[in-house]
Design a protein around this motif. Structure first.
Motif, mmCIF file in Angstrom:
data_model
loop_
_atom_site.group_PDB
_atom_site.id
_atom_site.type_symbol
_atom_site.label_atom_id
_atom_site.label_comp_id
_atom_site.label_asym_id
_atom_site.label_seq_id
_atom_site.Cartn_x
_atom_site.Cartn_y
_atom_site.Cartn_z
ATOM 1 N N MET A 14 25.423 34.948 61.465
ATOM 2 C CA MET A 14 25.319 34.202 60.220
ATOM 3 C C MET A 14 26.131 34.884 59.121
ATOM 4 O O MET A 14 26.809 34.202 58.355
ATOM 5 C CB MET A 14 23.859 34.069 59.781
ATOM 6 N N LEU A 15 26.013 36.208 59.036
ATOM 7 C CA LEU A 15 26.750 36.918 57.987
ATOM 8 C C LEU A 15 28.255 36.779 58.172
ATOM 9 O O LEU A 15 28.984 36.552 57.197
ATOM 10 C CB LEU A 15 26.349 38.392 57.946
ATOM 11 N N THR A 16 28.714 36.892 59.411
ATOM 12 C CA THR A 16 30.146 36.760 59.679
ATOM 13 C C THR A 16 30.627 35.360 59.336
ATOM 14 O O THR A 16 31.687 35.190 58.730
ATOM 15 C CB THR A 16 30.454 37.091 61.156
ATOM 16 N N SER A 17 29.842 34.352 59.694
ATOM 17 C CA SER A 17 30.207 32.969 59.354
ATOM 18 C C SER A 17 30.231 32.775 57.844
ATOM 19 O O SER A 17 31.124 32.123 57.305
ATOM 20 C CB SER A 17 29.228 31.985 59.993
ATOM 21 N N GLY A 18 29.240 33.341 57.173
ATOM 22 C CA GLY A 18 29.208 33.261 55.715
ATOM 23 C C GLY A 18 30.392 33.964 55.089
ATOM 24 O O GLY A 18 30.993 33.464 54.127
ATOM 25 N N ASP A 19 30.746 35.125 55.627
ATOM 26 C CA ASP A 19 31.920 35.852 55.121
ATOM 27 C C ASP A 19 33.179 34.997 55.231
ATOM 28 O O ASP A 19 33.980 34.918 54.292
ATOM 29 C CB ASP A 19 32.124 37.157 55.893
ATOM 30 N N ARG A 20 33.345 34.363 56.399
ATOM 31 C CA ARG A 20 34.526 33.510 56.604
ATOM 32 C C ARG A 20 34.517 32.319 55.649
ATOM 33 O O ARG A 20 35.559 31.922 55.121
ATOM 34 C CB ARG A 20 34.580 33.018 58.044
ATOM 35 N N LEU A 21 33.346 31.752 55.438
ATOM 36 C CA LEU A 21 33.224 30.563 54.598
ATOM 37 C C LEU A 21 33.648 30.832 53.150
ATOM 38 O O LEU A 21 34.350 30.030 52.546
ATOM 39 C CB LEU A 21 31.780 30.047 54.639
ATOM 40 N N VAL A 22 33.220 31.977 52.607
ATOM 41 C CA VAL A 22 33.462 32.241 51.179
ATOM 42 C C VAL A 22 34.608 33.207 50.919
ATOM 43 O O VAL A 22 34.918 33.510 49.762
ATOM 44 C CB VAL A 22 32.173 32.735 50.483
ATOM 45 N N ALA A 23 35.289 33.666 51.977
ATOM 46 C CA ALA A 23 36.424 34.576 51.801
ATOM 47 C C ALA A 23 37.508 34.010 50.877
ATOM 48 O O ALA A 23 38.046 34.750 50.040
ATOM 49 C CB ALA A 23 37.027 34.953 53.161
ATOM 50 N N PRO A 24 37.829 32.708 50.955
ATOM 51 C CA PRO A 24 38.850 32.173 50.052
ATOM 52 C C PRO A 24 38.470 32.292 48.562
ATOM 53 O O PRO A 24 39.337 32.225 47.695
ATOM 54 C CB PRO A 24 38.970 30.701 50.452
ATOM 55 N N LEU A 25 37.195 32.488 48.296
ATOM 56 C CA LEU A 25 36.729 32.626 46.913
ATOM 57 C C LEU A 25 36.675 34.093 46.482
ATOM 58 O O LEU A 25 36.256 34.398 45.376
ATOM 59 C CB LEU A 25 35.334 32.007 46.759
ATOM 60 N N GLY A 26 37.068 34.995 47.386
ATOM 61 C CA GLY A 26 37.005 36.414 47.083
ATOM 62 C C GLY A 26 35.615 36.991 47.225
ATOM 63 O O GLY A 26 35.304 38.036 46.671
ATOM 64 N N LEU A 27 34.756 36.298 47.974
ATOM 65 C CA LEU A 27 33.380 36.742 48.159
ATOM 66 C C LEU A 27 33.145 37.186 49.598
ATOM 67 O O LEU A 27 33.928 36.891 50.491
ATOM 68 C CB LEU A 27 32.401 35.609 47.838
ATOM 69 N N THR A 28 32.038 37.877 49.784
ATOM 70 C CA THR A 28 31.455 38.155 51.088
ATOM 71 C C THR A 28 30.061 37.552 51.047
ATOM 72 O O THR A 28 29.575 37.147 49.975
ATOM 73 C CB THR A 28 31.341 39.667 51.341
ATOM 74 N N SER A 29 29.394 37.532 52.181
ATOM 75 C CA SER A 29 28.014 37.042 52.198
ATOM 76 C C SER A 29 27.140 37.850 51.252
ATOM 77 O O SER A 29 26.293 37.297 50.549
ATOM 78 C CB SER A 29 27.442 37.103 53.619
ATOM 79 N N ALA A 30 27.344 39.159 51.226
ATOM 80 C CA ALA A 30 26.540 40.024 50.364
ATOM 81 C C ALA A 30 26.780 39.713 48.889
ATOM 82 O O ALA A 30 25.830 39.605 48.092
ATOM 83 C CB ALA A 30 26.844 41.487 50.653
ATOM 84 N N ARG A 31 28.024 39.547 48.504
ATOM 85 C CA ARG A 31 28.331 39.221 47.098
ATOM 86 C C ARG A 31 27.770 37.855 46.725
ATOM 87 O O ARG A 31 27.252 37.657 45.640
ATOM 88 C CB ARG A 31 29.844 39.239 46.885
ATOM 89 N N TRP A 32 27.888 36.912 47.649
ATOM 90 C CA TRP A 32 27.369 35.567 47.442
ATOM 91 C C TRP A 32 25.856 35.622 47.246
ATOM 92 O O TRP A 32 25.310 34.975 46.361
ATOM 93 C CB TRP A 32 27.758 34.727 48.647
ATOM 94 N N HIS A 33 25.182 36.422 48.064
ATOM 95 C CA HIS A 33 23.735 36.572 47.964
ATOM 96 C C HIS A 33 23.343 37.161 46.606
ATOM 97 O O HIS A 33 22.396 36.682 45.959
ATOM 98 C CB HIS A 33 23.244 37.459 49.106
ATOM 99 N N VAL A 34 24.064 38.164 46.162
ATOM 100 C CA VAL A 34 23.770 38.771 44.855
ATOM 101 C C VAL A 34 23.994 37.756 43.741
ATOM 102 O O VAL A 34 23.142 37.603 42.853
ATOM 103 C CB VAL A 34 24.607 40.050 44.633
ATOM 104 N N LEU A 35 25.105 37.047 43.776
ATOM 105 C CA LEU A 35 25.357 36.020 42.750
ATOM 106 C C LEU A 35 24.242 34.976 42.743
ATOM 107 O O LEU A 35 23.780 34.565 41.671
ATOM 108 C CB LEU A 35 26.707 35.332 42.986
#
Length: 132
Positions: A1-22
């Protein structure tokens, strides 16, 4: 899930962890210090602090004075941070819907119940019925 999330938001300059914090910052009823954000996320304060510092350098969050604690500044989303989070959620909706394609509602409900039961056991609560 984390890897998929990382791929999903990478174009926005995010990782799953950064997305979670935001998302945690954005979901808070009022600005909170890093320690409270970490508690709400069930995460290590130092890891959340590192991510928040990186997000601040990129202009996605800002620090505000905390009237209750001089050293524990409050973390707030900037307009850029809100826009980036909203863009991530816009990407997430069709992705999440795609994951459910071909699944029956009963299968999703069963999975939800099993995940809740496992979470309760991991957290030490034996009363699964009330949690699920």
């Amino acid at each position: 899930m984390l890897t998929s999330g990382d791929r999903l938001v990478a174009p926005l300059g995010l990782t799953s962890a950064r997305w979670h914090v935001l998302g945690t910052i954005g979901a808070s009823e009022r600005p909170q210090p890093v320690a409270w954000l970490a508690r709400d996320m069930g995460a290590n304060r130092q890891n959340v602090q590192r991510i928040v510092n990186d997000l601040e350098k990129e202009g996605l969050v800002a620090f505000a004075a905390n009237p209750h604690h001089r050293r524990a500044q409050l973390v707030v989303l900037t307009e850029r941070g809100r826009n980036t989070y909203d863009a991530a959620m816009h990407l997430q909706a069709p992705w999440a819907s795609g994951l459910a394609d071909g699944l029956e509602v009963s299968e999703i409900e069963t999975t939800h119940h099993v995940m809740k039961a496992l979470l309760c056991k991991l957290e030490g609560s034996e009363d699964v019925g009330e949690q699920a």
